[in-house]
Structure formats: C-alpha cells, structure tokens
Design an enzyme around this catalytic site. Structure first.
Site, PDB file in Angstrom:
ATOM      1  CB  THR A   3      -3.452   7.045   2.557  1.00 24.71           C
ATOM      2  OG1 THR A   3      -4.694   7.005   3.267  1.00 24.71           O
ATOM      3  CG2 THR A   3      -2.692   8.316   2.916  1.00 24.71           C
TER       4      THR A   3
ATOM      5  CE  LYS B  21      -3.424   2.161   3.096  1.00 20.22           C
ATOM      6  NZ  LYS B  21      -4.422   2.563   2.114  1.00 20.22           N
TER       7      LYS B  21
ATOM      8  CD  GLU C  93      -5.718   3.427  -0.723  1.00 21.52           C
ATOM      9  OE1 GLU C  93      -5.462   2.660   0.228  1.00 21.52           O
ATOM     10  OE2 GLU C  93      -6.093   4.598  -0.584  1.00 21.52           O
TER      11      GLU C  93
HETATM   12  C1  LIG Z   1      -9.361   8.924  10.807  1.00 23.39           C
HETATM   13  C2  LIG Z   1      -9.236   8.515   9.361  1.00 23.39           C
HETATM   14  O1  LIG Z   1      -9.862   9.056   8.479  1.00 23.39           O
HETATM   15  N1  LIG Z   1      -8.425   7.490   9.103  1.00 23.39           N
HETATM   16  C3  LIG Z   1      -8.158   6.877   7.909  1.00 23.39           C
HETATM   17  C4  LIG Z   1      -8.581   7.346   6.687  1.00 23.39           C
HETATM   18  C5  LIG Z   1      -8.250   6.610   5.567  1.00 23.39           C
HETATM   19  N2  LIG Z   1      -7.535   5.480   5.716  1.00 23.39           N
HETATM   20  C6  LIG Z   1      -7.190   4.683   4.550  1.00 23.39           C
HETATM   21  C7  LIG Z   1      -8.254   3.778   4.086  1.00 23.39           C
HETATM   22  C8  LIG Z   1      -7.902   3.602   2.632  1.00 23.39           C
HETATM   23  O2  LIG Z   1      -6.827   2.751   2.458  1.00 23.39           O
HETATM   24  C9  LIG Z   1      -7.445   4.957   2.271  1.00 23.39           C
HETATM   25  C10 LIG Z   1      -8.555   5.728   1.641  1.00 23.39           C
HETATM   26  O3  LIG Z   1      -9.039   6.739   2.402  1.00 23.39           O
HETATM   27  O4  LIG Z   1      -6.900   5.523   3.448  1.00 23.39           O
HETATM   28  C11 LIG Z   1      -7.130   5.047   6.933  1.00 23.39           C
HETATM   29  O5  LIG Z   1      -6.465   3.995   7.051  1.00 23.39           O
HETATM   30  N3  LIG Z   1      -7.442   5.751   8.018  1.00 23.39           N
END
Ligand SMILES: CC(=O)Nc1ccn([C@H]2C[C@H](O)[C@@H](CO)O2)c(=O)n1
Length: 104
Positions: free
Chosen positions: A24, A21, A74
């Site tokens: 994000t 990954k 991702e």
């Molecule tokens: C608090 C918060 O928002 N935490 C997050 C937000 C996104 N992610 C990850 C999930 C996906 O892989 C991508 C897409 O948004 O980012 C996360 O782990 N924690």
C-alpha cells in the site's frame, strides 16, 4: 474493542485476503510502520477488522517514481494506481511503499 493499526477502503479487502495486493502506498502520516510489525487491519468505512498483516518494509517513493511493479503489487494498472493516489492524496508528491504479507 481493539483498535486497528491500519485501514483500507473496503473495496480492497478481497485483493488483500487473496494475496493479490501486497503493498500500500501511504503519506507521511502512515510512514511509521516498521519491518516485522504486525498490524491489525480493518476497513476504513466501518473500522471492521478483517486480517492481520506483517510489515516487510517501508520505503520512500516519489510520485514520479511509481512504476509497473508497484502497480502489479497493488493489483492495478499504473494508470489506475496513479488515479487512486490522486483521488486520496491530491497534490502530494512524497509517499511510502508499505510492503506486507498476510499472516492471519
Ligand atoms: C484513510 C486512507 O488514506 N486510507 C487509504 C489509503 C490508501 N489506500 C490504498 C489505496 C491504494 O491501494 C493504495 C495507494 O494509496 O492504498 C487505502 O485502501 N486506504
């Protein structure tokens, strides 16, 4: 104790540590990360540190622009990625792709 700069849901920790990954996708509240910035990275659930990431780029993206390359970065299918984003950010259309590499 040192604060983390970014957190991920714990279920993504193995993919980040393995290099599967490499991006994000976040909302405007987390759009301030700059290329070259080193981020102490922790788990959302317990704030436990698990690695340091270096930001490669932060790029705006609209929900309808997400594609298979984003999903590959991702380590998900595009359908899975859209589902995850819909659950975390219901109703939101504007995001930022934060590309990173793990440095420790
Ligand atoms: C608090 C918060 O928002 N935490 C997050 C937000 C996104 N992610 C990850 C999930 C996906 O892989 C991508 C897409 O948004 O980012 C996360 O782990 N924690």
């Amino acid at each position: 104790m040192l604060q983390n700069d970014i957190t991920f849901f714990a279920r993504f920790e193995p993919d980040i540590l393995a290099g599967r990954k490499t991006i994000t996708i976040r909302d405007a509240a987390e759009s301030h990360f700059q290329p070259g910035q080193r981020l102490r990275t922790g788990r959302y659930e317990d704030n436990g540190y698990f690695c340091t990431l270096e930001v490669i780029s932060t790029t705006p993206v609209a929900l309808n622009e997400l594609n298979d390359e984003h999903a590959r970065q991702e380590n998900m299918t595009l359908a899975e990625l859209r589902q995850v984003i819909a659950e975390i950010y219901p109703g939101l259309d504007e995001f930022y792709v934060i590309a990173f590499k793990r440095i420790s």
